[in-house]
Design a protein around this motif. Structure first.
Motif, short mmCIF file in Angstrom:
data_model
loop_
_atom_site.label_atom_id
_atom_site.label_comp_id
_atom_site.label_asym_id
_atom_site.label_seq_id
_atom_site.Cartn_x
_atom_site.Cartn_y
_atom_site.Cartn_z
N UNK A 141 0.88 -1.06 0.06
CA UNK A 141 -0.08 -0.04 -0.07
C UNK A 141 0.76 1.32 0.06
N UNK A 142 0.33 2.42 -0.71
CA UNK A 142 1.01 3.57 -0.63
C UNK A 142 0.04 4.52 0.05
N UNK A 143 0.36 5.52 0.80
CA UNK A 143 -0.44 6.28 1.63
C UNK A 143 -0.33 7.65 0.86
N UNK A 144 -1.61 8.13 0.73
CA UNK A 144 -1.65 9.26 0.09
C UNK A 144 -1.79 10.47 0.99
N UNK A 145 -2.73 10.58 2.02
CA UNK A 145 -2.78 11.40 3.11
C UNK A 145 -3.54 10.90 4.21
N UNK A 146 -3.12 11.59 5.46
CA UNK A 146 -3.81 11.47 6.61
C UNK A 146 -5.12 12.32 6.56
#
Length: 227
Positions: A19-24
């Motif tokens: 997974x890659x995080x885009x934003x919290x």
């Protein structure tokens, strides 16, 4: 997303690789609460009471391995106290246990406990966040009571499959940040005790990594597993 990799021996995916995080997007503080009948008004008083009566008191959690469980085990470890864990099936039953006198303390999401706090049935002692929450600025942090690095805020974020093209991630991030900057969106989130974060993918990944390292020793020390 972070602690599941520590709680389950076998996972169908690896958050760090798949997974890659885009934003919290936003974060909701967890609140240390006690029944009003317990007779304590601060974190220091609660710890003193538990130290005076080791093993006498119990805490309610939303279930084994949840952030409410890990936060209280961390509090007990950092304060040198002993307290009995009673897991419930979610925040609702945990709050009900507090109101019924079946639980003496809990760390639960603000949205679950603040209505009872405002009604005078439960007392809020502190927030389990790195700094005071904009949603609950009147509540001190656990760090202010000397209990460092108990950060049990629940964050909501946007993720994509690993290897999603950078241009797509940038577009998603830009649109999300713009939406989260809308005052109406912020106001609606604030009603649920959620504070907007809207950080970068790198910052979100750093938060996830810090969460894993924060909870790893607590999970290992208490042999917490969900399979």
């Amino acid at each position: 997303l972070g602690v599941n990799a520590l709680l389950f021996k076998k996972m169908p995916y690896d958050p760090a690789k798949d997974l890659d995080l885009v934003s919290i997007a936003a974060t909701q503080p967890s609140v240390l609460v006690v029944p009003s009948t317990l007779g304590v008004s601060s974190t220091d008083e609660l710890i003193a009471l538990m130290k005076k009566n080791p093993g006498k008191y119990n805490y309610a959690s939303m279930g084994a391995g949840t952030i409410s469980h890990l936060a209280m085990e961390s509090l007990a470890a950092k304060s040198g106290t002993t307290i009995v864990h009673v897991p419930y099936a979610g925040s609702g039953p945990a709050v009900t246990a507090l109101l019924a006198g079946n639980a003496d303390v809990a760390v639960l999401p603000a949205a679950a406990v603040m209505p009872q706090v405002k009604a005078g049935k439960v007392k809020a002692l502190a927030v389990a966040t790195a700094k005071r929450s904009p949603s609950l600025p009147e509540l001190p942090t656990l760090a202010e009571a000397g209990l460092k690095d108990i950060q049990a805020d629940a964050w909501m974020g946007f993720v994509v499959p690993a290897k999603t093209p950078d241009a797509v991630v940038r577009r998603l991030h830009g649109e999300l940040v713009q939406i989260l900057a809308d005052p109406e969106v912020r106001d609606k989130l604030r009603l649920q005790y959620m504070d907007v974060v809207a950080d970068t993918p790198a910052e979100a990944r750093a938060v996830l990594a810090a969460d894993i390292e924060r909870w790893r020793p607590i999970i290992q020390k208490n042999n917490i597993t969900l399979d």
